[in-house]
Design a protein around this motif. Structure first.
Motif, short mmCIF file in Angstrom:
data_model
loop_
_atom_site.label_atom_id
_atom_site.label_comp_id
_atom_site.label_asym_id
_atom_site.label_seq_id
_atom_site.Cartn_x
_atom_site.Cartn_y
_atom_site.Cartn_z
N GLN A 99 1.50 12.58 -2.24
CA GLN A 99 0.00 12.38 -2.90
C GLN A 99 -0.07 10.79 -3.04
N HIS A 100 0.88 10.01 -2.15
CA HIS A 100 0.81 8.47 -2.31
C HIS A 100 0.33 7.91 -1.03
N TYR B 256 1.77 3.29 -3.27
CA TYR B 256 0.62 3.21 -4.42
C TYR B 256 0.05 4.61 -4.56
N THR B 257 -0.55 4.68 -5.63
CA THR B 257 -1.30 6.00 -6.04
C THR B 257 -2.66 5.97 -5.33
N ARG B 258 -3.27 7.10 -5.06
CA ARG B 258 -4.51 6.98 -4.68
C ARG B 258 -5.30 6.17 -5.49
N THR B 259 -5.35 5.98 -6.86
CA THR B 259 -6.26 5.49 -7.51
C THR B 259 -6.09 4.00 -7.38
N GLU B 260 -4.84 3.69 -7.32
CA GLU B 260 -4.40 1.93 -6.85
C GLU B 260 -5.22 1.71 -5.35
N THR C 42 -0.70 10.13 -11.75
CA THR C 42 0.63 10.62 -11.04
C THR C 42 1.57 9.40 -10.97
N ASN C 43 2.70 9.84 -11.18
CA ASN C 43 3.79 8.91 -11.27
C ASN C 43 4.15 8.40 -10.02
N LYS C 44 4.68 7.11 -9.83
CA LYS C 44 4.86 6.74 -8.34
C LYS C 44 6.50 6.76 -8.08
#
Length: 75
Positions: free
Chosen positions: A37-38, A54-58, A2-4
């Motif tokens: 989504q962030h 931030y992304t969920r992964t971060e 996902t792009n921030k």
């Protein structure tokens, strides 16, 4: 992946901000909020300052590190 988005272009007015129950209250806290989504993070002392996004992964990597004790030396 996902792009921030650029945080400066987002509308945070509808975000529901949460503090950790370990923060001790007051206005010296980090607050988290979901925006699309962030996940956004802001300083409760400066709620009008543009939050970091931030992304969920971060966020997952941050939380996993905190849970494992990787940042305990920062206390």
């Amino acid at each position: 992946m996902t792009n921030k988005p650029d945080p400066a272009g987002l509308d945070f007015s509808g975000v529901s901000w949460e503090k950790s129950p370990f923060s001790g209250g007051g206005d010296n806290c980090v607050e988290f909020g979901v925006i699309g989504q962030h996940v956004a993070i802001r300083d409760s002392k400066n709620p009008t300052q543009t939050p970091l996004v931030y992304t969920r992964t971060e966020i997952a990597a941050l939380l996993d590190g905190a849970k494992s004790g990787a940042f305990d030396h920062l206390r």
